[in-house]
Design a protein around this motif. Structure first.
Motif, short mmCIF file in Angstrom:
data_model
loop_
_atom_site.label_atom_id
_atom_site.label_comp_id
_atom_site.label_asym_id
_atom_site.label_seq_id
_atom_site.Cartn_x
_atom_site.Cartn_y
_atom_site.Cartn_z
N LEU A 232 -13.14 -46.62 14.21
CA LEU A 232 -13.36 -45.33 14.66
C LEU A 232 -12.24 -44.44 14.26
N LEU A 233 -11.30 -44.76 13.73
CA LEU A 233 -9.88 -44.05 13.29
C LEU A 233 -10.61 -43.35 12.07
N ALA A 234 -10.81 -44.44 10.97
CA ALA A 234 -11.13 -44.38 9.72
C ALA A 234 -12.72 -43.35 9.44
N ARG A 235 -13.50 -43.36 10.63
CA ARG A 235 -14.05 -42.43 10.76
C ARG A 235 -13.73 -41.10 10.41
N LYS A 236 -12.76 -40.93 10.96
CA LYS A 236 -13.02 -39.03 10.35
C LYS A 236 -12.06 -38.67 9.30
N LEU A 237 -12.34 -40.23 8.33
CA LEU A 237 -11.13 -39.60 6.72
C LEU A 237 -12.82 -39.37 6.03
N GLN A 238 -13.65 -39.82 6.93
CA GLN A 238 -14.83 -39.21 5.99
C GLN A 238 -16.45 -37.69 6.48
N THR A 239 -15.77 -37.23 5.84
CA THR A 239 -15.66 -35.84 5.88
C THR A 239 -17.22 -35.29 5.44
N GLY A 240 -17.81 -36.49 4.38
CA GLY A 240 -19.12 -36.06 3.07
C GLY A 240 -18.89 -34.97 2.44
N LYS A 241 -17.55 -34.94 2.15
CA LYS A 241 -17.92 -33.32 1.13
C LYS A 241 -16.63 -34.13 -0.14
N VAL A 242 -17.80 -33.85 -1.26
CA VAL A 242 -17.18 -34.51 -2.67
C VAL A 242 -15.57 -34.40 -2.60
N GLN A 243 -15.97 -33.07 -2.93
CA GLN A 243 -14.31 -33.06 -2.99
C GLN A 243 -13.32 -33.35 -2.07
N THR A 244 -13.18 -33.47 -1.22
CA THR A 244 -12.63 -34.44 0.22
C THR A 244 -12.45 -35.83 -0.68
N TYR A 245 -12.85 -36.34 -0.95
CA TYR A 245 -13.65 -38.26 -1.53
C TYR A 245 -12.62 -37.37 -3.09
N LEU A 246 -13.18 -36.74 -3.94
CA LEU A 246 -12.25 -36.19 -5.16
C LEU A 246 -10.55 -36.44 -5.06
N ALA A 247 -10.42 -35.96 -3.55
CA ALA A 247 -8.36 -35.67 -3.32
C ALA A 247 -8.40 -37.18 -3.07
N PHE A 248 -8.85 -37.77 -2.77
CA PHE A 248 -8.85 -39.25 -2.10
C PHE A 248 -8.60 -40.34 -3.43
N ALA A 249 -9.27 -39.68 -4.44
CA ALA A 249 -9.37 -40.40 -5.37
C ALA A 249 -8.16 -40.19 -6.73
N LEU A 250 -7.33 -39.03 -6.20
CA LEU A 250 -6.48 -38.28 -6.89
C LEU A 250 -4.82 -39.19 -6.25
N PHE A 251 -5.25 -38.96 -5.26
CA PHE A 251 -4.36 -39.89 -3.88
C PHE A 251 -4.54 -41.05 -5.02
N GLY A 252 -5.09 -41.60 -5.28
CA GLY A 252 -5.03 -43.18 -5.52
C GLY A 252 -4.43 -43.12 -7.31
N VAL A 253 -5.14 -42.38 -7.87
CA VAL A 253 -4.22 -41.95 -9.16
C VAL A 253 -3.11 -41.85 -9.05
N MET A 254 -2.74 -40.85 -8.50
CA MET A 254 -1.08 -41.14 -8.07
C MET A 254 -0.14 -41.92 -7.65
N VAL A 255 -1.01 -42.96 -6.22
CA VAL A 255 -0.06 -43.78 -6.63
C VAL A 255 -0.14 -45.31 -7.85
N PHE A 256 -0.79 -44.60 -8.54
CA PHE A 256 -1.22 -45.56 -10.40
C PHE A 256 0.27 -45.27 -11.12
N PHE A 257 0.13 -43.94 -10.82
CA PHE A 257 1.22 -43.41 -11.42
C PHE A 257 2.73 -44.30 -11.34
N LEU A 258 3.21 -44.00 -9.66
CA LEU A 258 4.70 -44.62 -9.38
C LEU A 258 4.12 -46.45 -9.74
N TRP A 259 3.04 -46.92 -9.54
CA TRP A 259 2.97 -48.39 -10.04
C TRP A 259 2.70 -48.68 -11.40
N PHE A 260 3.00 -48.05 -12.22
CA PHE A 260 3.84 -48.12 -13.46
C PHE A 260 3.91 -47.89 -14.60
#
Lengths: 757, 167, 110
Positions: free
Chosen positions: A728-756
């Protein structure tokens, strides 16, 4: 014409029936006349090609063996063996070329005959398709140069035989006969397969030439001559099954449930002769002992089936037993060493026996039509006791039938006389070479020759001569159409001596004997059969005697047949019910009780074994399984629930579980104590053990099921609820908009930045 | 300050300034024209990097081709006839955060990395012949694939954009 | 401080890289925030340009071969193809939905 061209032609002859089969089996409903013209014309074309092959082979490559070999599988370097590859290929020697022509002649004529005989059949197209499949497989047997392809084709002819015997599978007896034929021949094939494997294990090749070469060089299976004999006999087992030799001869008479042209093609001329062909192919590797066994098997078969044939009343059954008997003759001929005679008899027999079957087919067809027109469905159209006097109504069938009968009885000027005579001379030579008890073989041979003449003329007299039982029915009998009579005439012509040798009393000067020479034995001298020179020499001496004897026994047989059935000087029924003959007749009529014997021993034995296995499965295995299930249910439900089902059982459970709990407690105590001797430790561990015992007894009492329901399920449900909440909580994150997903993907890229980084 | 440095900063400012207009302007037509200048600035940067052929290509394709396309579609998809079509923005705050982080992270990485720079200046010459040679030798397959892709894109774009007749 | 001034006075590889990084993040920002699909497309073009600058810069300063240039050309080619297709799609969407705002287009078929 070069060798390559000949081999290519042979390949065409082999493969074209396969094309015929493939086209007919899929498209016979779309083709006009169900495609019978296709199969027939293809087979006649194959006949023309095979005649070309035979002619070229005999005239230009008389003493050569044309071969083509290709590597099928290359195993490379096999550990423990070395380089190994499996070669397959084809060869045309004189034997193969002759056999090819024989198969083509019979197959094409049977195709033609079937157009008339099978008219209006419900599975007309499929019938012709199977004939094509059979021809293909049979050509495979004839042309192959190795045991592997031989075995494959061997099984394929078995399959097509099965399909064709069971052509009218609505009839229980037909489907049973098909199964019987398939299974009984398979028994022989198992032996053949083992034999092939022994040879392959020794020589790492399947080709005949390579095996014989290796044997000639002194290399034999496991270095033992016994194994050599065994492998020869095991391969012979295949021939025993396929050629219906004793003790596996029982399937062939039953196979007469198939359409009559099929009987002519498969169960008289070609497939059953394949066993004989197999023996000629492997003749060179047979030891003297193996050949002796082969000769005796052949003699026994010839004798048994000839005696049975006397007592049969079904026209096709008589012919079937006659076939078995003649096959026994061929096998016996090969066994005594008369190689050429055996193969010669195969050829001539193929012609007149196919003719006999087609003639009987013509008779049955006429009878069937007459009965059908009279609305008589009770009279058996195949029973010779219902026939008689057909000579005037069916003149072509009668005269051709008579020709075949003369041939099979061994009357001069026929092909059968030539070949049978050679075999009998061979047996005489065998007798004089071995002496003693082995004279049994020539005696059997001559006796069977007499019997053959007798029962064949009995058949002719009862069918065609005399008076017909029912004057109305005979009026309705007519000669068969030309598609059926033409094959009869062709085969009758081919039963004359002139086609095989221009000398009517000796085949040795004819082209056939020049073409088919006995191969040199490749087995070690010590175990080899008598060599060709000595054998031929002895044969030469016995030739005149053989001719004289065979003519006289045939004459006696014919004379007895005429006295009994035509002039009726002897009453057959009186003889059959005379004290001694009564039992003998019954014995013969019931086919020596072979079927009953096999039923009682093998079939019932296997049934009993199956019953024993079934008992074991039902009682022991199921008992264990059910017991485990019952105890598992008991444990899960707990003793608490079993009170309802009965006090005694529950108390039993209670006691068992109590003991089990105490045992577990004891185990825990001892385990924890681990040898420590102090009193305090003993008390502590004892208490702990008691707790365990009490807990486990409680669990048993309420049942593991209760524990499962309350606690395990509780945990599972908790996890499920938590997962739902998170969802139920995670459902809030699913907006159905491409741009939101892209934002999450970029967030992931940032995490990789920090990791490596 | 050398002239070189001054010109470099000139182009940099043009590029980044126009990009800011592209990104932050609400007027889509203005943004499109600013993008033109941004491309132009990037072309200048290419010249600084001794990539004359790329610079010319940039001008031809981006400025001459893609910009025209974009302007066309802007005009075709606006409700109003007038040119100051406004366009909305969404999720501004997280977007600022993320792109700032990405940009910061990239700049930081570029800054701290010790690049193995080839100190000698390559011979200044026109690059077009060499590029042409490479395209037809080493990069022949990608080149051919790219040509097929362009053809497919041409046909596909025409297919997709075609106004379907409502039955 | 002197270091920074020194750095600013001598443009080198790092300058171009930083420029491309900034361009990239601007492009990302445009992609993330704009509702109009054409603006999103402009963002994509900026990102591609940033990448191209990187290619050419590395080609100039590190490898000194022309492979980077060739890759940049391929990127430009693909950008052109992508722009053509994307704009065609946008036109098609506009015909069907009467809008080009990406957050309003949430149906696969009507």
């Amino acid at each position: 014409m070069s060798q390559e061209t000949l081999l290519t032609l042979a390949l065409i002859v082999w493969l074209v029936p396969l094309v015929d089969f493939a086209v007919l089996i899929f498209f016979h409903k779309r083709l006009p006349r169900s495609g019978d013209w296709l199969g027939t014309s293809i087979l006649f074309a194959a006949l023309a090609l095979s005649l070309v092959i035979l002619f070229t082979k005999l005239n230009y490559f008389h003493d050569q063996t044309l071969q083509t070999i290709f590597t099928w599988v290359n195993f490379g370097n096999v550990p423990g063996i070395g380089e190994m590859q499996i070669d397959l290929g084809f060869m045309i020697d004189n034997v193969a070329a002759i056999m090819l022509v024989v198969v083509c002649i019979v197959s094409s004529l049977v195709h033609l005959f079937s157009i008339g005989y099978m008219k209006d059949d419900i599975r007309y197209g499929r019938y012709f398709a199977y004939l094509g499949l059979f021809s293909f497989s049979m050509f495979g047997i004839v042309l192959t140069n190795n045991l592997l392809l031989m075995y494959v084709s061997w099984e394929l002819v078995g399959l097509s035989s099965y399909l064709l015997i069971g052509h009218w599978f609505e009839k229980k007896s037909a489907s049973d006969a098909a199964k019987k034929a398939f299974i009984v021949t398979r028994i022989g094939d198992v032996g053949m397969f083992i034999g092939i494997l022994i040879l392959f294990n020794t020589f790492h090749t399947f080709t005949f030439d390579a095996i014989f070469e290796a044997m000639k060089a002194g290399h034999i299976p496991f270095g033992s001559e016994t194994w050599l004999t065994a492998s020869g006999l095991l391969i012979f087992c295949g021939a025993v099954g396929k050629s219906a030799q004793f003790p596996l001869h029982v399937w062939l008479p039953d196979a007469m449930e198939g359409p009559t042209p099929v009987s002519a093609l498969i169960h008289a001329a070609t497939m059953v002769a394949a066993g004989v062909y197999l023996v000629t192919r492997t003749f060179a590797m047979m030891t003297a002992e193996a050949l002796m066994v082969i000769a005796y098997i052949g003699a026994i078969t010839a004798f048994i089936s000839a005696t049975i044939a006397i007592a049969q009343n079904d026209i096709k059954k008589v012919l079937a037993y006659s076939t078995v008997s003649q096959l026994g003759y061929m096998i016996m001929g090969l066994g005594v060493g008369a190689y050429t005679a055996g193969f010669f008899h195969l050829t001539t027999h193929a012609m007149f026996k196919a003719g006999l079957f087609l003639g009987s087919g013509s008779v049955i067809y006429a009878m069937h039509n007459a009965l059908h027109r009279a609305n008589d469905h009770n009279t058996d159209a195949q029973d010779i006791r219902n026939m008689g006097g057909l000579r005037t109504k069916m003149p072509i069938t009668f005269w051709t039938f008579l020709m075949y009968t003369l041939a099979i009885s061994g009357i001069p000027l026929t092909s059968g006389f030539l070949s049978k005579d050679e075999i009998l001379a061979g047996t005489l030579a065998f007798g004089s070479l071995h002496g003693g008890w082995h004279w049994v073989i020539p005696i059997t041979g001559f006796f069977v020759a007499g019997l053959t003449a007798f029962y064949m003329f009995r058949l002719v007299i009862l069918t065609f001569l005399g008076e017909h039982k029912d004057p109305h029915r005979i009026e309705a009998v007519h000669e068969s159409p030309w598609v059926m009579t033409v094959p009869l005439v062709v085969l009758a012509v081919l039963s004359f001596f002139a086609f095989y040798s221009f000398n009517p009393i000796g085949a040795a000067s004819g082209w056939f004997y020049q073409a088919v020479a006995r191969p040199d034995s490749v087995v070690p001298i010590a175990v080899a059969a008598v060599n060709t020179e000595i054998f031929t020499e002895t044969l030469h001496h016995s030739h005149g005697l053989a001719m004289l004897l065979s003519l006289s026994v045939a004459g006696i047989g014919i004379l007895v047949a005429f006295t009994t059935y035509y002039w009726k000087k002897i009453n057959a029924d009186t003889v059959a019910s005379a004290p001694v003959f009564k039992y003998l007749y019954k014995f013969f009529l019931n086919k020596w009780y072979f079927d009953e014997f096999y039923q009682a021993t093998f079939v019932n034995g296997i049934d009993a074994l199956a019953a024993a296995y079934r008992w074991f499965d039902n009682v022991v295995i199921d008992g264990i399984v059910n017991g485990v299930a019952k105890w598992t249910v008991g444990i899960t439900h707990g003793v608490k629930h079993t009170w309802k089902e009965g006090i005694a059982g529950s108390i039993f459970y209670l006691i068992v579980f109590a003991l089990l709990s105490l045992f577990m407690g004891w185990q825990v105590t001892v385990g924890l104590l681990a040898g420590s001797g102090s009193t305090v430790a003993m008390i502590e561990c004892g208490l702990l053990g008691l707790c365990v015992a009490a807990l486990s007894f409680f669990l048993f009492y309420v049942g593991v099921g209760g524990f499962d329901n309350k606690i395990i399920d509780g945990i599972v449900n908790l996890v499920v609820s938590l997962a739902g909440l998170l969802g139920l909580l995670a459902r809030k994150l699913q907006t159905g908009k491409v741009q939101t997903y892209l934002a999450f993907a970029l967030f992931g890229v940032m995490v990789f930045f920090l990791w490596f980084r | 300050m050398e002239l070189y440095t001054i010109i470099f900063y000139f182009f940099t400012v043009i590029t980044l300034g126009s990009t800011c207009i592209v990104v932050f302007s609400r007027n889509i037509v203005r943004a499109a024209f600013a993008l033109l200048f941004a491309f132009f600035g990037v072309a200048g940067i290419y010249i600084f990097l001794l990539a004359d052929f790329i610079a010319v290509t940039q001008l031809l394709i981006y400025v001459g081709g893609i910009m025209v396309l974009i302007l066309f579609s802007v005009m075709l998809t606006s409700h109003q006839i007038n040119v100051d079509a406004k366009t909305g923005v969404i999720q501004t705050l997280p977007a600022i955060l993320i792109s700032a982080c990405i940009g910061g992270g990239l700049v930081w990485v570029f800054w701290i990395t010790d690049w193995k720079v080839n100190s000698q200046l390559p011979i200044v010459e026109t690059t077009a012949p060499k590029i042409g040679e490479m395209l037809l030798t080493k990069y022949l397959l990608p080149f051919e694939v790219a040509s097929v892709i362009l053809l497919v894109a041409l046909i596909g774009a025409a297919m997709i954009a075609r106004r379907e007749k409502k039955v | 401080m002197q270091d920074l001034i020194n750095f600013l006075q001598h443009p080198g590889l790092t300058h171009f890289l930083i420029l491309s990084g900034l361009l990239f993040s601007f492009g990302i920002f445009a992609i993330l925030t704009r509702r109009n699909a054409i603006m999103v497309l402009m963002g994509v073009e900026l990102v591609l340009n940033a990448a191209n600058i990187n290619f050419v810069a590395f080609s100039r300063y590190v490898t000194t071969s022309l492979d980077g240039h060739v890759v940049a050309i391929f990127v430009i080619i693909l950008a052109a193809a992508e722009a053509a297709i994307a704009l065609a799609i946008i036109l098609n969407i506009y015909q069907n939905f009467n809008t080009v705002n990406v957050d309003e287009i949430n149906k696969l078929k009507d």
